[in-house]
Design a protein around this motif. Structure first.
Motif, PDB file in Angstrom:
ATOM      1  N   VAL A 133      -6.786   2.769   7.912  1.00  0.00           N
ATOM      2  CA  VAL A 133      -6.332   2.423   6.565  1.00  0.00           C
ATOM      3  C   VAL A 133      -5.345   1.262   6.625  1.00  0.00           C
ATOM      4  O   VAL A 133      -5.423   0.316   5.830  1.00  0.00           O
ATOM      5  N   LEU A 188       0.859  -1.185   0.000  1.00  0.00           N
ATOM      6  CA  LEU A 188       0.000   0.000   0.000  1.00  0.00           C
ATOM      7  C   LEU A 188       0.892   1.230   0.000  1.00  0.00           C
ATOM      8  O   LEU A 188       1.804   1.343   0.826  1.00  0.00           O
ATOM      9  N   GLY A 198       0.657   5.224   0.425  1.00  0.00           N
ATOM     10  CA  GLY A 198      -0.251   6.268   0.859  1.00  0.00           C
ATOM     11  C   GLY A 198       0.333   7.658   0.730  1.00  0.00           C
ATOM     12  O   GLY A 198       1.552   7.849   0.763  1.00  0.00           O
ATOM     13  N   ARG A 222      -3.313   4.978  -2.251  1.00  0.00           N
ATOM     14  CA  ARG A 222      -4.412   5.457  -1.421  1.00  0.00           C
ATOM     15  C   ARG A 222      -4.128   6.886  -0.972  1.00  0.00           C
ATOM     16  O   ARG A 222      -3.050   7.167  -0.448  1.00  0.00           O
ATOM     17  N   LYS A 243      -1.078  -0.819  -4.500  1.00  0.00           N
ATOM     18  CA  LYS A 243      -2.216   0.050  -4.731  1.00  0.00           C
ATOM     19  C   LYS A 243      -1.976   1.381  -4.036  1.00  0.00           C
ATOM     20  O   LYS A 243      -1.279   1.457  -3.017  1.00  0.00           O
TER      21      LYS A 243
END
Length: 265
Positions: A258, A213, A215, A241, A239
């Protein structure tokens, strides 16, 4: 406080709290267990994870053996993982995100990875660091000009506006930051090659195939948003975010849900 011995004999201090899967939190520059965001973040996460916070080498209650090398910091994380049972999730923020990414490249014991705002500069949306930036920083540290080292790092490395840098010596945390300012070249070694306005290479992290992830704060500057989008694009299994209304100083109560969602899915 607990301690674990890294491969080169360095003693690494850490705290452990909570129950559940092991999650190791990696601090960025000028942070350690007694000063920084990971203590409050651990409190938010402890209901779902066994959370490890630690003092990176040369900080707080951890010692260090020189010369410095990124590989030694990766070995510190590996020592914590082995102490914790042999596998872990890892989260890193700021330059700690760069360290966590390097650890994931080297350590198969890391099962999932979360990164928040590694301070990379991948285009012309802000100036890259000067060619002699690391040399300047190292010279300040060698001459015990700790305040100048911090201001250089914050200005040229992180991109903090000048007005805030001027105010920093009056902040309550200034004394704690100066105490570990000698570690700023370490964070710079971790990031400087990716702070020159050049695109990231997918080949560098092609082996980081674990779920990742990436962020970024919704209120963070364009250069940071661009860098984190590009990082998510080049990682094999990542991914992206955006945390709305957050900046580089992300609030634990905004970040914790999150992270929990990502690591528990």
């Amino acid at each position: 406080m607990n301690k674990v011995i890294s491969k080169d004999g360095t003693s690494i201090a850490y705290d452990k709290t909570g129950n559940g899967p092991v999650l190791i939190l990696v601090d960025g520059a000028l942070c350690y267990r007694a000063s920084g965001p990971n203590g409050p973040l651990a409190e938010q996460l402890k209901e779902d994870f066994t959370v490890y916070t630690y003092d990176r080498r040369g900080r707080g209650d951890s010692d260090e053996k020189k010369p410095y090398a990124v590989e030694r910091e990766v070995e510190d994380i590996d020592a914590l993982i082995q102490e914790a049972g042999g596998s872990a999730y890892v989260f890193g923020s700021s330059s700690g995100a760069a360290l966590a990414l390097e650890a994931a490249r080297c350590l198969p014991a890391i099962k999932k990875l979360a990164l928040y705002e590694a301070p990379f500069v991948v285009d012309d949306s802000r100036a890259g660091v000067p060619e002699d930036y690391l040399d300047q920083l190292t010279e300040h540290v060698a001459s015990d000009r700790r305040g100048k080292a911090i201001k250089l790092f914050m200005g040229k490395g992180v991109g903090v506006p000048a007005i805030f840098i001027t105010m920093m010596p009056f902040m309550p945390a200034w004394k704690k930051m100066k105490a570990i300012a000698h570690t700023l070249p370490y964070d710079t070694i971790l990031t400087v090659d990716h702070q020159k306005g050049k695109s990231l290479s997918a080949e560098e992290w092609s082996s980081v195939t674990i779920p990742t992830l990436v962020g970024v704060g919704g209120k963070s500057p364009a250069w940071m948003n661009n860098a984190m989008q590009e990082l998510a694009n080049v990682l094999p299994n990542a991914k992206h975010r955006t945390l709305e209304r957050q900046t580089h100083i992300v609030k634990p109560d905004a970040l914790a849900p999150v992270l929990t969602e990502f690591f528990m899915e």
